[in-house]
Design an enzyme around this catalytic site. Structure first.
Site, PDB file in Angstrom:
ATOM      1  N   ARG A 122     -19.982  13.901   2.099  1.00  0.00           N
ATOM      2  CA  ARG A 122     -21.119  13.018   2.382  1.00  0.00           C
ATOM      3  C   ARG A 122     -22.427  13.797   2.545  1.00  0.00           C
ATOM      4  NH1 ARG A 122     -18.673   8.105   6.117  1.00  0.00           N
ATOM      5  NH2 ARG A 122     -17.926   6.947   4.314  1.00  0.00           N
ATOM      6  N   LYS A 150      -3.641  -4.254   1.863  1.00  0.00           N
ATOM      7  CA  LYS A 150      -3.732  -5.697   2.149  1.00  0.00           C
ATOM      8  C   LYS A 150      -4.491  -6.497   1.098  1.00  0.00           C
ATOM      9  CE  LYS A 150      -3.854  -5.288   7.163  1.00  0.00           C
ATOM     10  NZ  LYS A 150      -4.847  -5.340   8.253  1.00  0.00           N
ATOM     11  N   GLY A 187     -13.036   5.275  -0.229  1.00  0.00           N
ATOM     12  CA  GLY A 187     -11.905   5.316   0.700  1.00  0.00           C
ATOM     13  C   GLY A 187     -10.702   6.066   0.167  1.00  0.00           C
ATOM     14  N   GLY A 236     -16.338   0.319   3.256  1.00  0.00           N
ATOM     15  CA  GLY A 236     -16.727  -1.090   3.436  1.00  0.00           C
ATOM     16  C   GLY A 236     -17.887  -1.490   2.535  1.00  0.00           C
TER      17      GLY A 236
HETATM   18  P1  AMP Z   1      -6.279   0.400   1.719  1.00  0.00           P
HETATM   19  O1  AMP Z   1      -6.853   1.085   2.931  1.00  0.00           O
HETATM   20  O2  AMP Z   1      -6.163  -1.054   1.856  1.00  0.00           O
HETATM   21  O3  AMP Z   1      -6.939   0.854   0.441  1.00  0.00           O
HETATM   22  O4  AMP Z   1      -4.769   0.900   1.642  1.00  0.00           O
HETATM   23  C1  AMP Z   1      -4.422   2.229   1.426  1.00  0.00           C
HETATM   24  C2  AMP Z   1      -3.109   2.483   2.067  1.00  0.00           C
HETATM   25  O5  AMP Z   1      -2.126   1.615   1.522  1.00  0.00           O
HETATM   26  C3  AMP Z   1      -2.609   3.881   1.838  1.00  0.00           C
HETATM   27  O6  AMP Z   1      -2.616   4.581   3.055  1.00  0.00           O
HETATM   28  C4  AMP Z   1      -1.206   3.687   1.304  1.00  0.00           C
HETATM   29  O7  AMP Z   1      -0.259   4.530   1.927  1.00  0.00           O
HETATM   30  C5  AMP Z   1      -0.900   2.257   1.646  1.00  0.00           C
HETATM   31  N1  AMP Z   1       0.116   1.690   0.741  1.00  0.00           N
HETATM   32  C6  AMP Z   1       0.106   1.686  -0.586  1.00  0.00           C
HETATM   33  N2  AMP Z   1       1.223   1.121  -1.076  1.00  0.00           N
HETATM   34  C7  AMP Z   1       1.978   0.770  -0.015  1.00  0.00           C
HETATM   35  C8  AMP Z   1       3.254   0.154   0.130  1.00  0.00           C
HETATM   36  N3  AMP Z   1       3.959  -0.222  -0.926  1.00  0.00           N
HETATM   37  N4  AMP Z   1       3.705  -0.049   1.380  1.00  0.00           N
HETATM   38  C9  AMP Z   1       2.973   0.332   2.447  1.00  0.00           C
HETATM   39  N5  AMP Z   1       1.762   0.904   2.370  1.00  0.00           N
HETATM   40  C10 AMP Z   1       1.275   1.116   1.156  1.00  0.00           C
END
Ligand code: AMP
Length: 395
Positions: A35, A200, A354, A377
């Site tokens: 950054r 999510k 991210g 974000g």
């Molecule tokens: P996000 O912050 O929503 O971009 O999510 C990223 C996180 O999702 C990472 O830390 C991954 O380890 C997790 N992730 C990806 N695939 C899976 C999965 N099948 N089950 C659980 N966590 C997951």
């Protein structure tokens, strides 16, 4: 947007809002200076115009109190290394108090060209976007440059309020982020493929809604894939699912159909019986997952398919990993997608911040990407098609 090229900086003092909210280890060493490095073009440009620069940023969440553990001092030291010149640190608990004002006078007379203020969130007025604090910040300079893309989705005194009192321009980093995550996605080169992953669906609903209007294909992986598969009636065992988002997942699938967007869900999944790298890895077809199975990555067939779709795309946005790439057994899916992006030689390839940005760097694909967003974000909000408050002040 008003950019640096529109401004006159010669002989002026320029307040730049940067996003130096960097990670620190227990000894307060900066563990990732991306950054800071990302602001070099803006800072250099302004210095070369013959101006002095006053940088300001937040760091963490000190809740409006001058808590020493959130001091920007280690960041000032790292910035001095990055810029290879002196960075005067105004260690003032009031951020813009007597101490800073006295230091500013000295700074203007000295040979030093860069000054950094203390953590703007030492003052509760920062997050309240208080006009008095905004005025105090504005009193330090002749011009304001907003370059804190990572904080542009928040209307605070140092990101938005201060712009009421000074001529305001977008920094080069901000201009780039808006160009790639905003403008380019309005008129993409086609085929335009969006890769959606991560944990999510709920975090990314608005991104789905906005990009479904523009994309030709959407590829889904990560934990969110299991919410979609479950919504479609398949058994996903003990995979991570947002049980209260099944209707929403079906709504997105419907919308994709309506818009004629190709929507790819995994046709096979790799995983284990626990959230662990130590239990054996197995793969199943999407309609054959047993009750004790936890999906942790897209399977080999899906990897090959996704790679093929990406290879033939002309614009690609990557928005989340395909699996738990932090565990060695479950890196393949994310790597396959990155490989597919690398193979799409003349495509515009954008990484949405991210975890995706971390994966790109971890697996060595940085040079294959056109733009890697520095915001988390804020990138999501821009991809949702929103006008961010920190962008609006530069219009
Ligand atoms: P996000 O912050 O929503 O971009 O999510 C990223 C996180 O999702 C990472 O830390 C991954 O380890 C997790 N992730 C990806 N695939 C899976 C999965 N099948 N089950 C659980 N966590 C997951």
């Amino acid at each position: 947007m008003k950019t640096l090229k529109d401004a006159e900086f010669q002989g002026k003092t320029v307040l730049i809002r940067v996003d130096y909210n960097v990670p620190l280890d227990e000894e307060k060493n900066v563990t990732d200076n991306l950054r800071i490095v990302s602001t070099i073009p803006t800072v250099d440009y302004i210095l070369e115009c013959g101006a002095k620069v006053v940088l300001c940023s937040h760091l963490g969440r000190p809740d409006g109190q001058p808590k020493p553990e959130f001091s920007l001092r280690p960041v000032a030291e790292e910035a001095a290394r990055v810029f290879e010149e002196e960075v005067v640190f105004a260690d003032d608990d009031e951020v813009v108090g007597e101490k800073t004002l006295a230091m500013l006078e000295q700074f203007k007379k000295s040979d030093a060209r860069i000054m950094l203020l203390q953590n703007t969130r030492y003052r509760a007025e920062e997050e309240a976007n208080d006009p008095e604090f905004s005025k105090q910040l504005a009193s330090l300079a002749d011009v304001f440059v907003m370059d804190a893309f990572g904080a542009a989705h928040r209307a605070h005194a140092s990101t938005v309020g201060v712009a009421d009192y000074l001529p305001t321009y977008a920094g080069l980093l901000m201009a780039d982020e808006v160009k790639y995550l905003g403008e380019l996605l309005e008129e993409p080169h086609r085929p335009f493929t969006v890769v959606m992953g991560g944990s999510k669906v709920s975090d990314k609903i608005q991104v789905f809604r906005n990009l479904l209007k523009k994309a030709d294909s959407i590829i889904v992986g990560g934990a969110m894939a299991y919410t979609f598969l479950k919504a479609q009636g398949y058994n996903v065992g003990i995979s991570k699912v947002e049980a209260d988002k099944l209707d929403l997942a079906n709504e997105i699938l419907e919308l994709a159909k309506e818009k004629g967007v190709e929507f790819y869900l995994p046709t096979d999944c790799s995983g284990s019986t626990e959230f662990s790298n130590d239990t054996p890895k197995v793969s199943y077809a999407y309609n054959e997952m047993p009750d004790d199975f936890m999906g942790l990555d897209i399977g080999p067939e899906t990897q090959a398919k996704y790679k093929e779709v990406l290879k033939n795309s002309k614009t690609i946005v990557l928005n989340g990993p395909m699996g738990v790439f932090e565990m060695e057994n479950y890196t393949d899916g994310t790597i396959a997608v990155l490989e597919g992006m690398a193979l799409a030689k003349d495509a515009v390839k954008i990484v949405g911040g991210g975890d995706s940005a971390a994966a790109v760097s971890q697996f060595g694909y940085t040079d294959d990407m056109t733009h890697i967003s520095t915001g988390g974000g804020a990138s999501l909000k821009l991809m949702e098609g929103k006008l961010l408050p920190g962008v609006k002040v530069c219009l």
